[in-house]
Design a protein around this motif. Structure first.
Motif, PDB file in Angstrom:
ATOM      1  N   ILE A   1       0.963  -1.501   0.008  1.00  9.39           N
ATOM      2  CA  ILE A   1       0.030   0.024  -0.074  1.00  9.39           C
ATOM      3  C   ILE A   1       0.951   1.284  -0.024  1.00  9.39           C
ATOM      4  O   ILE A   1       0.728   2.001  -0.575  1.00  9.39           O
ATOM      5  CB  ILE A   1      -0.809   0.203   1.192  1.00  9.39           C
ATOM      6  CG1 ILE A   1      -2.041  -1.107   1.090  1.00  9.39           C
ATOM      7  CG2 ILE A   1      -1.721   1.523   1.204  1.00  9.39           C
ATOM      8  CD1 ILE A   1      -2.763  -1.309   2.163  1.00  9.39           C
TER       9      ILE A   1
ATOM     10  N   LEU B   1      -4.199  -4.103  -8.718  1.00 11.51           N
ATOM     11  CA  LEU B   1      -3.725  -3.966  -7.711  1.00 11.51           C
ATOM     12  C   LEU B   1      -4.628  -4.500  -6.642  1.00 11.51           C
ATOM     13  O   LEU B   1      -3.912  -5.188  -5.680  1.00 11.51           O
ATOM     14  CB  LEU B   1      -3.935  -2.411  -7.111  1.00 11.51           C
ATOM     15  CG  LEU B   1      -2.753  -1.476  -7.769  1.00 11.51           C
ATOM     16  CD1 LEU B   1      -3.019  -0.045  -6.917  1.00 11.51           C
ATOM     17  CD2 LEU B   1      -1.611  -1.911  -7.129  1.00 11.51           C
ATOM     18  N   GLY B   2      -5.833  -5.002  -6.778  1.00  6.07           N
ATOM     19  CA  GLY B   2      -6.547  -5.763  -5.944  1.00  6.07           C
ATOM     20  C   GLY B   2      -6.228  -7.392  -5.977  1.00  6.07           C
ATOM     21  O   GLY B   2      -5.854  -7.934  -4.817  1.00  6.07           O
ATOM     22  N   VAL B   3      -5.877  -7.685  -7.310  1.00  5.49           N
ATOM     23  CA  VAL B   3      -5.400  -9.145  -7.339  1.00  5.49           C
ATOM     24  C   VAL B   3      -3.989  -9.058  -6.881  1.00  5.49           C
ATOM     25  O   VAL B   3      -3.602 -10.180  -6.117  1.00  5.49           O
ATOM     26  CB  VAL B   3      -5.329  -9.538  -8.857  1.00  5.49           C
ATOM     27  CG1 VAL B   3      -4.591 -10.750  -8.973  1.00  5.49           C
ATOM     28  CG2 VAL B   3      -6.826  -9.410  -9.534  1.00  5.49           C
TER      29      VAL B   3
ATOM     30  N   GLY C   1      -2.899  -7.413  -4.169  1.00  2.00           N
ATOM     31  CA  GLY C   1      -2.942  -7.468  -3.160  1.00  2.00           C
ATOM     32  C   GLY C   1      -3.551  -8.628  -2.429  1.00  2.00           C
ATOM     33  O   GLY C   1      -2.681  -9.235  -1.385  1.00  2.00           O
ATOM     34  N   MET C   2      -4.215  -9.506  -2.971  1.00  6.25           N
ATOM     35  CA  MET C   2      -4.611 -10.785  -2.683  1.00  6.25           C
ATOM     36  C   MET C   2      -3.376 -11.717  -2.693  1.00  6.25           C
ATOM     37  O   MET C   2      -3.027 -12.639  -1.746  1.00  6.25           O
ATOM     38  CB  MET C   2      -5.754 -11.529  -3.438  1.00  6.25           C
ATOM     39  CG  MET C   2      -6.990 -10.711  -3.227  1.00  6.25           C
ATOM     40  SD  MET C   2      -8.292 -10.970  -4.340  1.00  6.25           S
ATOM     41  CE  MET C   2      -8.881 -12.475  -3.791  1.00  6.25           C
TER      42      MET C   2
ATOM     43  N   GLN D   1      -0.974 -11.144   0.424  1.00  7.07           N
ATOM     44  CA  GLN D   1      -1.673 -11.820   1.391  1.00  7.07           C
ATOM     45  C   GLN D   1      -1.488 -13.190   1.542  1.00  7.07           C
ATOM     46  O   GLN D   1      -0.727 -13.813   2.697  1.00  7.07           O
ATOM     47  CB  GLN D   1      -3.077 -11.337   1.559  1.00  7.07           C
ATOM     48  CG  GLN D   1      -3.250 -10.275   2.464  1.00  7.07           C
ATOM     49  CD  GLN D   1      -4.595  -9.431   2.446  1.00  7.07           C
ATOM     50  OE1 GLN D   1      -5.568 -10.158   1.602  1.00  7.07           O
ATOM     51  NE2 GLN D   1      -4.748  -8.341   2.688  1.00  7.07           N
TER      52      GLN D   1
ATOM     53  N   PHE E   1     -11.972  -9.181  -2.205  1.00  9.88           N
ATOM     54  CA  PHE E   1     -11.217  -8.662  -3.470  1.00  9.88           C
ATOM     55  C   PHE E   1     -11.201  -7.027  -3.241  1.00  9.88           C
ATOM     56  O   PHE E   1      -9.987  -6.570  -3.133  1.00  9.88           O
ATOM     57  CB  PHE E   1     -11.966  -8.810  -4.539  1.00  9.88           C
ATOM     58  CG  PHE E   1     -11.424  -8.279  -5.851  1.00  9.88           C
ATOM     59  CD1 PHE E   1     -10.160  -8.448  -6.554  1.00  9.88           C
ATOM     60  CD2 PHE E   1     -12.002  -6.892  -6.333  1.00  9.88           C
ATOM     61  CE1 PHE E   1      -9.673  -7.731  -7.450  1.00  9.88           C
ATOM     62  CE2 PHE E   1     -11.736  -6.441  -7.497  1.00  9.88           C
ATOM     63  CZ  PHE E   1     -10.481  -6.727  -8.079  1.00  9.88           C
TER      64      PHE E   1
ATOM     65  N   SER F   1      -8.549  -6.043  -0.773  1.00 12.03           N
ATOM     66  CA  SER F   1      -7.099  -6.042  -0.926  1.00 12.03           C
ATOM     67  C   SER F   1      -6.611  -4.896  -1.820  1.00 12.03           C
ATOM     68  O   SER F   1      -5.447  -4.779  -2.095  1.00 12.03           O
ATOM     69  CB  SER F   1      -7.020  -7.466  -1.986  1.00 12.03           C
ATOM     70  OG  SER F   1      -7.349  -8.358  -1.175  1.00 12.03           O
ATOM     71  N   ILE F   2      -7.626  -4.162  -2.506  1.00 13.53           N
ATOM     72  CA  ILE F   2      -7.098  -2.834  -3.141  1.00 13.53           C
ATOM     73  C   ILE F   2      -6.572  -2.027  -2.021  1.00 13.53           C
ATOM     74  O   ILE F   2      -7.259  -1.790  -1.310  1.00 13.53           O
ATOM     75  CB  ILE F   2      -8.228  -2.212  -3.789  1.00 13.53           C
ATOM     76  CG1 ILE F   2      -8.812  -3.534  -4.991  1.00 13.53           C
ATOM     77  CG2 ILE F   2      -7.817  -1.213  -4.648  1.00 13.53           C
ATOM     78  CD1 ILE F   2     -10.213  -2.971  -5.630  1.00 13.53           C
ATOM     79  N   PRO F   3      -5.309  -1.368  -2.464  1.00 12.65           N
ATOM     80  CA  PRO F   3      -4.713  -0.273  -1.482  1.00 12.65           C
ATOM     81  C   PRO F   3      -5.739   0.833  -1.720  1.00 12.65           C
ATOM     82  O   PRO F   3      -6.364   1.419  -2.221  1.00 12.65           O
ATOM     83  CB  PRO F   3      -3.696   0.080  -2.285  1.00 12.65           C
ATOM     84  CG  PRO F   3      -3.093  -1.049  -2.891  1.00 12.65           C
ATOM     85  CD  PRO F   3      -4.228  -1.872  -3.317  1.00 12.65           C
TER      86      PRO F   3
END
Lengths: 258, 258
Positions: A190, A227-229, A231-232, A235, B98, B101-103
């Motif tokens: 982030i 970015l969402g993908v 981020g997953m 994690q 989902f 997970s997006i910043p």
């Protein structure tokens, strides 16, 4: 945990309904407005993903985040052991650390940008600072959690202080450190994005800023989805690493037997 | 006893000493980026007390509070629905995982494109970004409610309302509060980010403007104010938490001492 096919079906249906609702709003009441249609975002996503520039900025983002996380882990564990092992150090730093902890790194972003310029170094420094404090504090807690009986036993067996540190204190602090790093990892990603978006550092944050400033909304949405993908993935990867490294610890033992 | 006093003095003294050190070493500073603390405090007083207090500080804090309040209310309510209604859980959970997970800061450009640079954009960005920590903590908290408690509630034929207010809410409260704390920090970060993107008012905008126009001590004053707000918000939250969760904190202390 096994997922029921029925659960999977409803989940997929929920996802499809959300996407369909988006498409309906984008083509109906907000047609021609700033909300792009799903199809245009998908087309853009496909077009962006094949460019080399995209992969470069993706690699830059991940690289900065990982490097920042790694350096702050090394520094944070070293400082945490130092602060945790000597009482005067702990008392001297506790007020300072408690004051700095709730202050996010975005606060000093203008200063860091001013000194280092809109560079990868600037992004790295922000990630480093942002992850450092939680890792220090968790390491201190971990050092304190070391079983005093185990310490005394080691001492009566004639182990030297450095050895005690390495074989007793550090292993018992490991779960704390692992948790701290797992919690800090999404933060690292982030902060890298924030540094790119607001400070002009390289990577996906910068691409998002350019898409927004240029009014290229389909690309903007496509990048946010990326970015969402990402981020997953981050994690999932950090949890997996933690589980691997701490497989001997009791909170993970049960999972191993299943 | 004497040693204890010494350590306590060390804890209270170090921050004061550091501040004095900053003051003394920077007094003659001619470095552009690190002006004397004296000048910074002067700018602080000129800027925030109270020339821009109403036009910027209050605006920022108002957005923060409004967005955070929306996020908390919706987060807890939606968390209850998702945890207690199986269909809602199956449909919404993948979507939520989902989105979270997006910043959070990456959502700000999207809101700018949808509703422009106004106050609504900032409040919505804050609310949406701060929603997820509370939402997820609430779901986890309700799911880990002791099954014995649930059975007792069932045996006594509690109505749904009674169950929610007297069983689920109190026993999930500790987890909800830790979610709310994370949400507060996210809300604070997004507040700053939403002010730094695009021309706008607020503390973040003032700080970035000062940086861009090379008014370095004004920028430092902004950083100082943001730091103090971040710290103070956390303190206020802890005080509220200690009041609301007094029963829980007390019972934990009792359990630990026995």
């Amino acid at each position: 945990m096994k997922i029921q096919p029925k659960t999977l079906l409803t989940s997929a249906a929920g996802f499809l309904v959300a996407v369909a609702a988006w498409q309906l709003v984008a083509t109906g009441p907000m047609a021609g407005g700033p909300l792009p249609t799903v199809t245009s975002v998908a087309v853009n996503l496909a077009a962006v993903v094949v460019t080399e520039a995209f992969w470069t900025s993706l690699a830059t983002t991940v690289g900065i985040a990982l490097l920042g996380l790694l350096t702050s882990a090394v520094a944070g564990i070293a400082l945490g052991i130092l602060v945790g092992s000597f009482e005067p150090f702990r008392y001297a730093t506790v007020a300072v650390l408690e004051f700095l902890k709730p202050i996010p790194p975005i606060v000093i972003l203008p200063l860091v940008v001013l000194v280092l310029g809109p560079t990868g170094q600037m992004s790295w420094f922000l990630v480093f600072l942002g992850c450092l404090l939680p890792i220090i504090m968790q390491t201190v807690d971990g050092v304190h959690d070391a079983d005093p009986v185990a310490r005394d036993t080691a001492r009566s067996y004639g182990l030297k202080e450095p050895e005690i540190l390495l074989r007793v204190v550090l292993p018992s602090a490991m779960p704390f450190i692992g948790t701290a790093i797992r919690v800090a990892a999404p933060g690292a990603l982030i902060i890298t994005v924030v540094a790119g978006l607001l400070g002009g550092g390289p990577g996906l944050g910068q691409s998002i800023y350019q898409a927004q400033a240029g009014g290229d909304y389909p690309t903007l949405y496509a990048l946010v989805i990326v970015l969402g993908v990402l981020g997953m993935f981050f994690q999932g990867a950090t949890s997996a690493v933690e589980r691997r490294m701490l497989h001997w610890h009791e909170s993970f033992r049960e999972a191993a037997h299943r | 006893m004497n040693r204890k006093l010494l350590l306590w003095l060390l804890g209270a003294g170090t921050p004061v000493l550091l501040l004095l050190l900053w003051w003394a070493t920077s007094l003659q500073s001619t470095d552009t980026f690190f002006p004397p603390l004296k000048d910074i405090l002067q700018s602080f007083q000129q800027l925030w007390l109270f020339a821009h207090f109403q036009s910027d500080v209050l605006v920022s804090l108002g957005n923060l509070l409004l967005g955070y309040a929306m996020a908390s209310a919706v987060g807890v309510a939606l968390g209850f629905v998702i945890a207690l209604v199986l269909v809602a859980r199956n449909v919404l959970e993948p979507l939520i995982h989902f989105l979270r997970s997006i910043p959070p800061v990456a959502l700000v450009p999207i809101f700018i494109s949808l509703v422009g640079f106004g106050t609504e954009m900032r409040v919505f960005s804050i609310a949406l970004a701060a929603l997820f920590p509370t939402l997820i903590a609430t779901v986890d908290g309700i799911r880990s409610v002791d099954s014995g408690l649930k059975d007792v509630a069932r045996v006594y034929r509690f109505t749904t309302v009674e169950k929610v207010t007297q069983v689920y809410l109190p026993s999930a409260a500790p987890q909800i509060f830790s979610g709310l704390q994370v949400s507060l920090q996210v809300a604070f970060v997004v507040m700053i980010a939403s002010e730094m993107l695009g021309p706008s008012q607020g503390i973040g905008a003032m700080t970035l403007l000062a940086q861009q126009s090379f008014m370095i001590s004004d920028m430092w004053a902004g950083i100082l104010l943001l730091g103090v707000i971040g710290f103070a918000a956390n303190i206020v939250f802890s005080l509220i938490r200690r009041r609301v969760l007094a029963w829980y904190i007390g019972s934990r202390r009792l359990a630990r001492s026995s």
